[in-house]
Design a protein around this motif. Structure first.
Motif, PDB file in Angstrom:
ATOM      1  N   ALA A 145       0.824  -1.212   0.000  1.00  0.00           N
ATOM      2  CA  ALA A 145       0.000   0.000   0.000  1.00  0.00           C
ATOM      3  C   ALA A 145       0.856   1.259   0.000  1.00  0.00           C
ATOM      4  N   TYR A 146       2.101   1.157   0.447  1.00  0.00           N
ATOM      5  CA  TYR A 146       2.976   2.324   0.564  1.00  0.00           C
ATOM      6  C   TYR A 146       4.118   2.318  -0.451  1.00  0.00           C
ATOM      7  N   GLU A 147       4.434   1.131  -0.973  1.00  0.00           N
ATOM      8  CA  GLU A 147       5.592   1.036  -1.854  1.00  0.00           C
ATOM      9  C   GLU A 147       5.229   0.682  -3.292  1.00  0.00           C
ATOM     10  N   THR A 148       4.211  -0.140  -3.489  1.00  0.00           N
ATOM     11  CA  THR A 148       3.866  -0.575  -4.852  1.00  0.00           C
ATOM     12  C   THR A 148       2.355  -0.451  -5.064  1.00  0.00           C
ATOM     13  N   CYS A 149       1.642  -1.563  -4.958  1.00  0.00           N
ATOM     14  CA  CYS A 149       0.189  -1.557  -5.132  1.00  0.00           C
ATOM     15  C   CYS A 149      -0.372  -2.888  -4.655  1.00  0.00           C
ATOM     16  N   TYR A 150      -1.544  -2.840  -4.043  1.00  0.00           N
ATOM     17  CA  TYR A 150      -2.249  -4.073  -3.692  1.00  0.00           C
ATOM     18  C   TYR A 150      -3.517  -4.186  -4.532  1.00  0.00           C
ATOM     19  N   ILE A 151      -4.010  -5.412  -4.665  1.00  0.00           N
ATOM     20  CA  ILE A 151      -5.323  -5.652  -5.254  1.00  0.00           C
ATOM     21  C   ILE A 151      -6.146  -6.408  -4.226  1.00  0.00           C
ATOM     22  N   HIS A 152      -7.353  -5.927  -3.977  1.00  0.00           N
ATOM     23  CA  HIS A 152      -8.207  -6.491  -2.939  1.00  0.00           C
ATOM     24  C   HIS A 152      -9.555  -6.872  -3.533  1.00  0.00           C
ATOM     25  N   ALA A 153     -10.004  -8.094  -3.233  1.00  0.00           N
ATOM     26  CA  ALA A 153     -11.280  -8.584  -3.758  1.00  0.00           C
ATOM     27  C   ALA A 153     -12.247  -8.964  -2.647  1.00  0.00           C
ATOM     28  N   GLY A 154     -11.889  -8.659  -1.396  1.00  0.00           N
ATOM     29  CA  GLY A 154     -12.651  -9.155  -0.256  1.00  0.00           C
ATOM     30  C   GLY A 154     -13.990  -8.504  -0.009  1.00  0.00           C
ATOM     31  N   LEU A 155     -14.353  -7.462  -0.763  1.00  0.00           N
ATOM     32  CA  LEU A 155     -15.666  -6.842  -0.577  1.00  0.00           C
ATOM     33  C   LEU A 155     -16.741  -7.493  -1.436  1.00  0.00           C
ATOM     34  N   ASN A 156     -16.365  -8.524  -2.158  1.00  0.00           N
ATOM     35  CA  ASN A 156     -17.344  -9.248  -2.973  1.00  0.00           C
ATOM     36  C   ASN A 156     -17.958 -10.403  -2.186  1.00  0.00           C
ATOM     37  N   PRO A 157     -19.266 -10.606  -2.345  1.00  0.00           N
ATOM     38  CA  PRO A 157     -20.202  -9.802  -3.131  1.00  0.00           C
ATOM     39  C   PRO A 157     -20.750  -8.634  -2.326  1.00  0.00           C
ATOM     40  N   ALA A 158     -20.909  -7.492  -2.962  1.00  0.00           N
ATOM     41  CA  ALA A 158     -21.474  -6.309  -2.318  1.00  0.00           C
ATOM     42  C   ALA A 158     -22.954  -6.200  -2.674  1.00  0.00           C
ATOM     43  N   PHE A 159     -23.738  -5.652  -1.750  1.00  0.00           N
ATOM     44  CA  PHE A 159     -25.137  -5.381  -2.071  1.00  0.00           C
ATOM     45  C   PHE A 159     -25.171  -4.309  -3.158  1.00  0.00           C
ATOM     46  N   THR A 160     -25.581  -4.701  -4.356  1.00  0.00           N
ATOM     47  CA  THR A 160     -25.552  -3.815  -5.517  1.00  0.00           C
ATOM     48  C   THR A 160     -26.962  -3.646  -6.061  1.00  0.00           C
ATOM     49  N   TYR A 161     -27.377  -2.412  -6.198  1.00  0.00           N
ATOM     50  CA  TYR A 161     -28.732  -2.132  -6.680  1.00  0.00           C
ATOM     51  C   TYR A 161     -28.675  -0.983  -7.675  1.00  0.00           C
ATOM     52  N   ARG A 162     -29.223  -1.223  -8.857  1.00  0.00           N
ATOM     53  CA  ARG A 162     -29.255  -0.216  -9.925  1.00  0.00           C
ATOM     54  C   ARG A 162     -30.701   0.187 -10.174  1.00  0.00           C
ATOM     55  N   PHE A 163     -30.930   1.474 -10.391  1.00  0.00           N
ATOM     56  CA  PHE A 163     -32.288   1.920 -10.699  1.00  0.00           C
ATOM     57  C   PHE A 163     -32.239   3.044 -11.728  1.00  0.00           C
ATOM     58  N   LYS A 164     -33.327   3.180 -12.465  1.00  0.00           N
ATOM     59  CA  LYS A 164     -33.399   4.204 -13.502  1.00  0.00           C
ATOM     60  C   LYS A 164     -34.855   4.592 -13.726  1.00  0.00           C
ATOM     61  N   GLY A 165     -35.042   5.782 -14.279  1.00  0.00           N
ATOM     62  CA  GLY A 165     -36.386   6.250 -14.566  1.00  0.00           C
ATOM     63  C   GLY A 165     -36.494   7.758 -14.440  1.00  0.00           C
ATOM     64  N   ALA A 166     -37.628   8.281 -14.870  1.00  0.00           N
ATOM     65  CA  ALA A 166     -37.834   9.729 -14.884  1.00  0.00           C
ATOM     66  C   ALA A 166     -37.779  10.344 -13.494  1.00  0.00           C
ATOM     67  N   ASP A 167     -38.132   9.569 -12.460  1.00  0.00           N
ATOM     68  CA  ASP A 167     -38.152  10.098 -11.088  1.00  0.00           C
ATOM     69  C   ASP A 167     -36.925   9.694 -10.278  1.00  0.00           C
ATOM     70  N   ALA A 168     -35.885   9.223 -10.941  1.00  0.00           N
ATOM     71  CA  ALA A 168     -34.710   8.727 -10.212  1.00  0.00           C
ATOM     72  C   ALA A 168     -34.078   9.816  -9.355  1.00  0.00           C
ATOM     73  N   MET A 169     -33.900  11.006  -9.914  1.00  0.00           N
ATOM     74  CA  MET A 169     -33.293  12.082  -9.137  1.00  0.00           C
ATOM     75  C   MET A 169     -34.223  12.559  -8.025  1.00  0.00           C
ATOM     76  N   ARG A 170     -35.513  12.620  -8.294  1.00  0.00           N
ATOM     77  CA  ARG A 170     -36.459  13.013  -7.245  1.00  0.00           C
ATOM     78  C   ARG A 170     -36.426  12.016  -6.096  1.00  0.00           C
ATOM     79  N   PHE A 171     -36.298  10.745  -6.413  1.00  0.00           N
ATOM     80  CA  PHE A 171     -36.197   9.731  -5.368  1.00  0.00           C
ATOM     81  C   PHE A 171     -34.985   9.987  -4.474  1.00  0.00           C
ATOM     82  N   LEU A 172     -33.844  10.285  -5.077  1.00  0.00           N
ATOM     83  CA  LEU A 172     -32.640  10.546  -4.290  1.00  0.00           C
ATOM     84  C   LEU A 172     -32.813  11.784  -3.415  1.00  0.00           C
ATOM     85  N   GLU A 173     -33.355  12.834  -3.979  1.00  0.00           N
ATOM     86  CA  GLU A 173     -33.516  14.082  -3.237  1.00  0.00           C
ATOM     87  C   GLU A 173     -34.468  13.931  -2.060  1.00  0.00           C
ATOM     88  N   GLU A 174     -35.441  13.028  -2.176  1.00  0.00           N
ATOM     89  CA  GLU A 174     -36.432  12.855  -1.116  1.00  0.00           C
ATOM     90  C   GLU A 174     -36.041  11.808  -0.083  1.00  0.00           C
TER      91      GLU A 174
END
Length: 251
Positions: free
Chosen positions: A53-82
Motif C-alpha cells: 500500500a505504501y511502496e507498490t500496489c495491492y489488489i483487494h477482492a474481499g468486498l465481494n459480493p457487495a449489495f448492488t442495486y441499480r435503478f433508472k427512470g424519470a423520477d430517479a433524481m427526485r427519489f434521491l432528493e427525497e
C-alpha cells in the motif's frame, strides 16, 4: 487442515481464482451468505501485503459480493432528493459520492456508494436493501434491479496503482478526478474505473460483470507484476484501509 480438505468442505469464492498455495483462509466475513465463500486471510504475509500500500500496489477482492442495486427512470433524481440527506445539484453523470439514508426520526438506516451512470440511471453499493425498500414502496416512476452477485469490484491502492490501471486498460487516467468514474475495457472485457483513495492516497476500483471477474483479476495481476503488485488478504485489509482514511467499523 490442508487446502484440499478445506476447499472440498467449503465453496471457494467465485470472484478470484483458487490458489492451492494459500494456506490462510477464512469464512467469517461475507456480505451475502448465500453468495459468499472461502476467501484468503493472507497471501504473502500481512507485512508484505501492507507494505504494498505504501511502496507498490495491492489488489483487494474481499468486498465481494457487495449489495448492488441499480435503478433508472424519470423520477430517479427526485427519489434521491427525497430519501437521502445529500445534495445533488452538482451530481453529474460520471461522478460518485457517499450516500446516507435516515428514517423519519433521523436515525441512520443505510449508507454506501452512489454512482451516476446515466442521466436518469444510478448504481448503488451497500445502500440496499433499505434503498430498494424505499423505492419499491414509494410513488416513483423508476425501475430497480438487484445486481448483488452479478457484478464484481476490485480495489487497487498504492503509488503504482495508476500505472497498473493504465497498463491494463491502455488508456490515460491521469485526468480522472477523485470519486469520478468512466467505462473502459481490460483485455476486451468491459469495466468501470473509479478513482478512490482518501487522505491523499492513490487508489482505484475496477467494476465489471461476474462472468469476467476471475479473468479481470488475473489480467490485473499480469499487468501489475512488473510494478510489484500484491494480493491483499483480510488480515491486512483493515489496517491498510483504516490508514488510508476509509471509515471502518472494525479496527
Amino acid at each position: 487442515m490442508n487446502n484440499e480438505m478445506f476447499n472440498w468442505q467449503f465453496k471457494h469464492t467465485q470472484y478470484v481464482p483458487y490458489d492451492p498455495s494459500v494456506n490462510a483462509l477464512y469464512t467469517g466475513y461475507t456480505t451475502h451468505p448465500a453468495l459468499g465463500g472461502v476467501q484468503p486471510f493472507e497471501y504473502t504475509g500481512w507485512r508484505d501485503e501492507m507494505l504494498a500500500a505504501y511502496e507498490t500496489c495491492y489488489i483487494h477482492a474481499g468486498l465481494n459480493p457487495a449489495f448492488t442495486y441499480r435503478f433508472k427512470g424519470a423520477d430517479a433524481m427526485r427519489f434521491l432528493e427525497e430519501n437521502l440527506v445529500n445534495g445533488f445539484k452538482t451530481f453529474e453523470v460520471g461522478k460518485s459520492r457517499h450516500g446516507i439514508m435516515v428514517n423519519e426520526d433521523g436515525l441512520l438506516m443505510s449508507d454506501g456508494m452512489l454512482l451516476r451512470i446515466g442521466e436518469d440511471e444510478f448504481t448503488t453499493y451497500w445502500l440496499a436493501p433499505y434503498l430498494q425498500y424505499k423505492l419499491e414502496t414509494g410513488d416513483y416512476d423508476c425501475e430497480g434491479f438487484d445486481e448483488t452477485g452479478e457484478v464484481f469490484m476490485f480495489q487497487l491502492g498504492g503509488p503504482r496503482s495508476l500505472e497498473i490501471v493504465e497498463a491494463a486498460t491502455e488508456e490515460d487516467f491521469h485526468d480522472l478526478p477523485f470519486l469520478c468514474h468512466r467505462t473502459s475495457s481490460i483485455d476486451g472485457m468491459d469495466v468501470r474505473i473509479i478513482r478512490i483513495g482518501m487522505a491523499g492516497s492513490l487508489a482505484y476500483e475496477v467494476h465489471g460483470k461476474l462472468e469476467d471477474s476471475q479473468a479481470v483479476y488475473a489480467a490485473l495481476l499480469k499487468y501489475g507484476e512488473k510494478y510489484g503488485i500484491r494480493r491483499l488478504g483480510r488480515h491486512a485489509y483493515w489496517n491498510t484501509h483504516t490508514e488510508s482514511g476509509f471509515p471502518q467499523f472494525i479496527i
